[in-house]
Design an enzyme around this catalytic site. Structure first.
Site, mmCIF file in Angstrom:
data_model
loop_
_atom_site.group_PDB
_atom_site.id
_atom_site.type_symbol
_atom_site.label_atom_id
_atom_site.label_comp_id
_atom_site.label_asym_id
_atom_site.label_seq_id
_atom_site.Cartn_x
_atom_site.Cartn_y
_atom_site.Cartn_z
ATOM 1 N N LYS A 301 1.083 -1.353 0.015
ATOM 2 C CA LYS A 301 0.023 0.180 0.220
ATOM 3 C C LYS A 301 0.884 1.485 0.477
ATOM 4 C CE LYS A 301 -3.881 -1.600 0.270
ATOM 5 N NZ LYS A 301 -4.163 -2.134 -1.078
ATOM 6 N N TYR A 390 -7.488 -5.218 -0.977
ATOM 7 C CA TYR A 390 -6.498 -5.199 -1.978
ATOM 8 C C TYR A 390 -6.336 -4.966 -3.102
ATOM 9 C CZ TYR A 390 -1.499 -7.901 -3.615
ATOM 10 O OH TYR A 390 0.121 -7.744 -3.455
HETATM 11 C C1 LIG Z 1 12.902 -0.678 1.077
HETATM 12 C C2 LIG Z 1 11.542 -0.579 0.426
HETATM 13 C C3 LIG Z 1 10.801 -1.660 0.425
HETATM 14 C C4 LIG Z 1 9.086 -1.711 -0.204
HETATM 15 N N1 LIG Z 1 7.799 -2.026 -1.442
HETATM 16 C C5 LIG Z 1 6.950 -1.382 -0.827
HETATM 17 C C6 LIG Z 1 6.380 -2.316 -2.057
HETATM 18 O O1 LIG Z 1 6.253 -3.728 -1.938
HETATM 19 N N2 LIG Z 1 4.958 -1.953 -2.044
HETATM 20 C C7 LIG Z 1 4.462 -0.839 -1.547
HETATM 21 O O2 LIG Z 1 2.979 0.021 -1.786
HETATM 22 N N3 LIG Z 1 5.567 0.658 -1.218
HETATM 23 C C8 LIG Z 1 6.600 -0.527 -0.205
HETATM 24 N N4 LIG Z 1 7.500 0.646 -0.407
HETATM 25 C C9 LIG Z 1 7.123 1.845 -0.120
HETATM 26 C C10 LIG Z 1 6.890 2.915 -0.679
HETATM 27 O O3 LIG Z 1 8.580 2.586 -1.835
HETATM 28 C C11 LIG Z 1 7.332 4.551 -0.541
HETATM 29 O O4 LIG Z 1 5.829 4.293 0.289
HETATM 30 C C12 LIG Z 1 7.224 5.424 -1.823
HETATM 31 O O5 LIG Z 1 8.094 5.619 -1.603
HETATM 32 C C13 LIG Z 1 6.620 6.137 -0.790
HETATM 33 O O6 LIG Z 1 6.561 7.295 -1.735
HETATM 34 P P1 LIG Z 1 7.194 9.258 -1.340
HETATM 35 O O7 LIG Z 1 7.439 9.674 -2.689
HETATM 36 O O8 LIG Z 1 6.183 9.115 0.027
HETATM 37 O O9 LIG Z 1 8.685 9.146 -0.597
HETATM 38 P P2 LIG Z 1 10.166 8.964 -1.381
HETATM 39 O O10 LIG Z 1 9.997 7.601 -2.075
HETATM 40 O O11 LIG Z 1 10.818 8.232 -0.202
HETATM 41 O O12 LIG Z 1 10.699 10.139 -1.488
HETATM 42 C C14 LIG Z 1 11.002 10.358 -1.182
HETATM 43 C C15 LIG Z 1 11.796 11.853 -1.635
HETATM 44 O O13 LIG Z 1 12.121 12.670 -0.860
HETATM 45 C C16 LIG Z 1 13.515 12.864 -0.778
HETATM 46 N N5 LIG Z 1 14.235 13.941 0.272
HETATM 47 C C17 LIG Z 1 14.344 13.064 1.807
HETATM 48 N N6 LIG Z 1 14.923 14.169 2.807
HETATM 49 C C18 LIG Z 1 14.829 15.482 1.515
HETATM 50 C C19 LIG Z 1 15.306 16.352 2.325
HETATM 51 N N7 LIG Z 1 15.586 17.442 3.001
HETATM 52 N N8 LIG Z 1 14.887 17.554 1.061
HETATM 53 C C20 LIG Z 1 14.718 17.199 -0.163
HETATM 54 N N9 LIG Z 1 14.219 16.146 -0.314
HETATM 55 C C21 LIG Z 1 14.402 15.176 0.414
HETATM 56 C C22 LIG Z 1 14.646 11.898 -0.796
HETATM 57 O O14 LIG Z 1 15.436 11.776 -1.414
HETATM 58 C C23 LIG Z 1 13.146 11.126 -1.333
HETATM 59 O O15 LIG Z 1 12.959 10.393 -3.235
HETATM 60 C C24 LIG Z 1 9.586 -0.039 0.377
HETATM 61 C C25 LIG Z 1 9.884 1.582 0.643
HETATM 62 C C26 LIG Z 1 11.485 0.486 0.912
HETATM 63 C C27 LIG Z 1 12.132 1.363 1.537
#
Ligand SMILES: Cc1cc2nc3c(=O)[nH]c(=O)nc-3n(C[C@H](O)[C@H](O)[C@H](O)COP(=O)(O)OP(=O)(O)OC[C@H]3O[C@@H](n4cnc5c(N)ncnc54)[C@H](O)[C@@H]3O)c2cc1C
Length: 395
Positions: A301, A390
């Site tokens: 999710k 799901y």
């Molecule tokens: C190992 C792993 C496996 C996963 N597997 C699944 C899965 O199977 N299914 C699923 O649904 N989800 C999974 N997830 C979760 C999913 O990857 C995340 O929920 C998703 O990436 C969320 O997106 P986001 O853009 O919110 O955060 P992120 O993808 O973390 O993006 C945040 C961005 O902000 C940047 N950032 C951070 N701090 C700063 C700052 N101070 N200044 C500027 N930029 C900054 C980071 O570099 C990053 O690029 C997994 C996560 C991990 C770590």
């Protein structure tokens, strides 16, 4: 550098899926934004993470014109399998809900988003260091940062904190207002990637008395498997032989007999936790995605919640710029959290149902877990409820 605007409507901190998609949805509704991303583009594009796109997330990407490659190269999965007591139950999403999910790697989606950002001419500042927010709850918010050693400042109307689990934008919501809710699970997932054909066309989630296992895939010759490990385990505790033996033992015989093993090309250990920070708005700051909530990967999710948050946020911001009405902005936090908590519930339920918890041998909890699975195996209504969650609840 001189092309970075000194003023924009929305500064987006974080260029992961949440931040990138938000910028694109805003652009399509004539709202201007600048994305500040801490890491290099290559770093962001190389992070291997989620892989399951909900039905509604797929529709969102399609409507936004971002799904051409996903529809070409992604794998439509019309169900998943649950393994329990040497039996396999197929949860048939199409029959039960008329919907499906798409298996498409987050790395590929991130590349599609960056390509679209470049085509749209949206400013994405890579390697933006020391991002700091000012006057978040006043009338003149601004964001400072440095790039290549030069100090920069952008004034804006609103700031979107899309900076992931280690968010610093979140810290701008005062402790007196912010509430966090957390559940830590006392085990980890050990994941292995191998260049072998997947054991099944669709995912298999296995509950075994020794612990959980998951068979997943990236493509026809790239398989991703997980087994439950102890909370203190590291990848050193899981040489390939131990991993394959454990996986085989936790799958029904009919499945393990056809499992093709091979050397690992990647191994990782993922802790599991549920965590929510409320509210998602303070003054001119809005949080979205992992900056505001984490779910264990069991229900697939995390990425999908990042997508639904930014759909709501883009709607609210675009609505405000089109009409001057702030109702959507005021309702954003409650609206997004209502959906977040349903995904938190489902991820918790799948995690609780499929894993072995320490101390769970033959006690009350194990009986309940077995009964939950027996119920699912025997009740189409139970299966429909699982399928509905799901494939993703409506946005
Ligand atoms: C190992 C792993 C496996 C996963 N597997 C699944 C899965 O199977 N299914 C699923 O649904 N989800 C999974 N997830 C979760 C999913 O990857 C995340 O929920 C998703 O990436 C969320 O997106 P986001 O853009 O919110 O955060 P992120 O993808 O973390 O993006 C945040 C961005 O902000 C940047 N950032 C951070 N701090 C700063 C700052 N101070 N200044 C500027 N930029 C900054 C980071 O570099 C990053 O690029 C997994 C996560 C991990 C770590």
């Amino acid at each position: 550098m001189s092309e970075i605007a000194k003023k924009t409507q929305v500064v987006i901190v974080g260029g992961g899926p949440a931040g990138s998609l938000l910028a694109l949805l805003l652009h399509q509704q004539d709202v201007e934004s600048v994305i500040l991303e801490l890491r290099s583009r290559d770093h962001v594009l190389e992070r291997v993470r989620a892989g399951v796109i909900e039905y509604g997330s797929g529709a969102t990407l399609r409507e936004a014109g971002l799904a051409a490659r996903m529809d070409r190269e992604g794998f439509v999965h019309e169900g998943v399998n649950l393994a329990f007591s040497d039996r396999l139950l197929h949860i048939d999403f199409e029959r039960l809900t008329g919907k499906h999910v798409i298996v498409y790697g987050q790395t590929q989606l991130q590349r599609d988003l960056y390509d679209a950002i470049d085509r749209a001419g949206i400013t994405l500042v890579d390697e933006a260091e020391g991002v700091d927010l000012h006057d978040v709850d006043g009338g003149s918010p601004r964001v400072t940062f440095s790039q290549d050693g030069a100090e920069r400042e952008i004034t804006c109307d609103y700031i979107a904190g899309c900076d992931g689990v280690h968010s610093t934008t979140r810290d701008h919501i005062p402790d007196s207002i912010r509430q966090t809710f957390e559940r830590l699970y006392p085990f980890v997932w050990v994941g292995l990637l191998s260049e072998t054909p997947p054991v099944s066309d669709e995912l298999i989630y296995a509950n075994h008395p020794d612990g959980f296992a998951l068979c997943s895939m990236r493509n026809e010759n790239l398989s991703r498997y997980y087994v439950q490990g102890s909370a203190e385990d590291t990848t050193d505790d899981w040489p390939d032989d131990r991993f394959w033996e454990t996986l085989k033992a936790r799958l029904p015989r009919a499945v393990s007999d056809r499992l093709v093993t091979g050397p690992s090309v990647e191994k990782l250990v993922t802790p599991l936790r549920s965590w929510v920070s409320e509210p998602l708005r303070h003054g001119r700051l809005f949080l979205a995605g992992d900056a505001a909530h984490i779910v264990p990967p069991t229900g697939a999710k995390g990425l999908n919640l990042a997508i639904s948050d930014v759909v709501y946020l883009a709607e609210a911001l675009a609505g405000f710029y089109a009409t001057g009405d702030e109702t959507g902005l005021e309702e954003y936090s409650d609206r997004a959290l209502a959906r977040v908590w349903k995904a938190v519930r489902f991820s918790w339920w799948m995690t609780s149902t499929m894993h072995r918890f320490p101390g769970m041998s033959n006690d009350f909890d194990r009986r309940l877990q077995k009964t939950e699975l027996e119920y699912l195996f025997s009740s189409e209504n139970g299966q429909r409820s699982m399928a509905e969650n799901y494939v993703g609840l409506p946005l």
